[in-house]
Motif scaffolding. Structure first.
Motif, PDB file in Angstrom:
ATOM      1  N   VAL A 137       0.869  -1.177   0.000  1.00 49.92           N
ATOM      2  CA  VAL A 137       0.000   0.000   0.000  1.00 49.92           C
ATOM      3  C   VAL A 137       0.905   1.225   0.000  1.00 49.92           C
ATOM      4  O   VAL A 137       1.832   1.324   0.797  1.00 49.92           O
ATOM      5  CB  VAL A 137      -0.925   0.022   1.238  1.00 49.92           C
ATOM      6  CG1 VAL A 137      -1.784   1.280   1.249  1.00 49.92           C
ATOM      7  CG2 VAL A 137      -1.790  -1.235   1.289  1.00 49.92           C
ATOM      8  N   ARG A 138       0.616   2.134  -0.911  1.00 46.21           N
ATOM      9  CA  ARG A 138       1.347   3.403  -0.988  1.00 46.21           C
ATOM     10  C   ARG A 138       0.365   4.532  -0.692  1.00 46.21           C
ATOM     11  O   ARG A 138      -0.693   4.595  -1.298  1.00 46.21           O
ATOM     12  CB  ARG A 138       1.938   3.600  -2.374  1.00 46.21           C
ATOM     13  CG  ARG A 138       2.984   2.590  -2.749  1.00 46.21           C
ATOM     14  CD  ARG A 138       3.432   2.797  -4.215  1.00 46.21           C
ATOM     15  NE  ARG A 138       4.290   1.735  -4.660  1.00 46.21           N
ATOM     16  CZ  ARG A 138       5.596   1.666  -4.483  1.00 46.21           C
ATOM     17  NH1 ARG A 138       6.206   2.642  -3.849  1.00 46.21           N
ATOM     18  NH2 ARG A 138       6.292   0.645  -4.916  1.00 46.21           N
ATOM     19  N   ILE A 139       0.750   5.383   0.235  1.00 47.08           N
ATOM     20  CA  ILE A 139      -0.037   6.570   0.551  1.00 47.08           C
ATOM     21  C   ILE A 139       0.839   7.757   0.197  1.00 47.08           C
ATOM     22  O   ILE A 139       1.921   7.935   0.759  1.00 47.08           O
ATOM     23  CB  ILE A 139      -0.485   6.571   2.023  1.00 47.08           C
ATOM     24  CG1 ILE A 139      -1.386   5.349   2.242  1.00 47.08           C
ATOM     25  CG2 ILE A 139      -1.187   7.879   2.367  1.00 47.08           C
ATOM     26  CD1 ILE A 139      -1.871   5.151   3.635  1.00 47.08           C
ATOM     27  N   ILE A 140       0.367   8.532  -0.782  1.00 47.04           N
ATOM     28  CA  ILE A 140       1.175   9.595  -1.384  1.00 47.04           C
ATOM     29  C   ILE A 140       0.420  10.917  -1.256  1.00 47.04           C
ATOM     30  O   ILE A 140      -0.761  10.992  -1.598  1.00 47.04           O
ATOM     31  CB  ILE A 140       1.440   9.290  -2.876  1.00 47.04           C
ATOM     32  CG1 ILE A 140       2.069   7.900  -3.017  1.00 47.04           C
ATOM     33  CG2 ILE A 140       2.309  10.371  -3.514  1.00 47.04           C
ATOM     34  CD1 ILE A 140       1.988   7.326  -4.418  1.00 47.04           C
ATOM     35  N   ASP A 141       1.111  11.936  -0.777  1.00 41.06           N
ATOM     36  CA  ASP A 141       0.474  13.252  -0.684  1.00 41.06           C
ATOM     37  C   ASP A 141       1.328  14.310  -1.366  1.00 41.06           C
ATOM     38  O   ASP A 141       2.508  14.101  -1.616  1.00 41.06           O
ATOM     39  CB  ASP A 141       0.187  13.627   0.776  1.00 41.06           C
ATOM     40  CG  ASP A 141       1.434  13.953   1.577  1.00 41.06           C
ATOM     41  OD1 ASP A 141       2.099  14.958   1.264  1.00 41.06           O
ATOM     42  OD2 ASP A 141       1.727  13.219   2.535  1.00 41.06           O
ATOM     43  N   SER A 142       0.693  15.433  -1.650  1.00 35.98           N
ATOM     44  CA  SER A 142       1.364  16.545  -2.341  1.00 35.98           C
ATOM     45  C   SER A 142       1.768  17.654  -1.378  1.00 35.98           C
ATOM     46  O   SER A 142       1.927  18.805  -1.790  1.00 35.98           O
ATOM     47  CB  SER A 142       0.438  17.109  -3.430  1.00 35.98           C
ATOM     48  OG  SER A 142      -0.730  17.661  -2.838  1.00 35.98           O
ATOM     49  N   GLY A 143       1.958  17.312  -0.128  1.00 40.51           N
ATOM     50  CA  GLY A 143       2.333  18.304   0.879  1.00 40.51           C
ATOM     51  C   GLY A 143       3.759  18.798   0.728  1.00 40.51           C
ATOM     52  O   GLY A 143       4.462  18.472  -0.231  1.00 40.51           O
ATOM     53  N   GLY A 144       4.193  19.546   1.693  1.00 39.33           N
ATOM     54  CA  GLY A 144       5.502  20.186   1.648  1.00 39.33           C
ATOM     55  C   GLY A 144       6.693  19.261   1.786  1.00 39.33           C
ATOM     56  O   GLY A 144       7.828  19.668   1.573  1.00 39.33           O
ATOM     57  N   GLY A 145       6.456  18.015   2.153  1.00 37.83           N
ATOM     58  CA  GLY A 145       7.548  17.062   2.296  1.00 37.83           C
ATOM     59  C   GLY A 145       8.108  17.046   3.707  1.00 37.83           C
ATOM     60  O   GLY A 145       7.816  17.907   4.526  1.00 37.83           O
ATOM     61  N   ILE A 146       8.906  16.032   3.965  1.00 40.26           N
ATOM     62  CA  ILE A 146       9.564  15.865   5.259  1.00 40.26           C
ATOM     63  C   ILE A 146      11.029  16.242   5.066  1.00 40.26           C
ATOM     64  O   ILE A 146      11.703  15.642   4.228  1.00 40.26           O
ATOM     65  CB  ILE A 146       9.453  14.407   5.754  1.00 40.26           C
ATOM     66  CG1 ILE A 146       7.981  13.982   5.851  1.00 40.26           C
ATOM     67  CG2 ILE A 146      10.158  14.247   7.107  1.00 40.26           C
ATOM     68  CD1 ILE A 146       7.791  12.494   6.043  1.00 40.26           C
TER      69      ILE A 146
END
Length: 112
Positions: free
Chosen positions: A38-47
């Motif tokens: 399972v891959r959960i991918i977001d377009s946020g600012g990153g870590i």
């Protein structure tokens, strides 16, 4: 297996928190003969690279006081480990991806 719901809830909540109003969240699943991924991918600012190694530590948080306890990703990692799985993270600004791999065949207590 019911506790895996906590994994998805924590990862999705964190992704939503990390994104701006018009962010995008993707959930991808894949099965092969050995495991589920399972891959959960977001377009946020990153870590930031300097804290990626800390994000699974208990009580580590980048959230403001009162917004998070820092135990969500620790719980995620412990649950995934109990299912003999692994979790990885890849992050750059605009794309953070958590990859969870869990084998179909679970080891018995005496095999670990």
């Amino acid at each position: 297996m019911g506790e895996l719901n906590q994994v998805w809830t924590n990862l999705i909540d964190n992704a939503i928190y990390a994104m701006e109003k018009n962010g995008e969240l993707f959930i991808e699943t894949k099965c092969n003969s050995n495991e589920v991924t399972v891959r959960i991918i977001d377009s946020g600012g990153g870590i930031p690279a300097n804290i990626v190694s800390l994000i699974f530590d208990p009580f580590f948080t980048t959230k403001k006081v009162g917004e998070g306890t820092g135990i969500g990703l620790d719980i995620v990692k412990r649950i995934v480990s109990r299912h003999n799985g692994e979790i990885k993270v890849n992050s750059v600004p605009g794309r953070t991806e958590f990859i969870i791999c869990i084998p179909y065949q679970q080891k018995k207590e005496n095999e670990q």
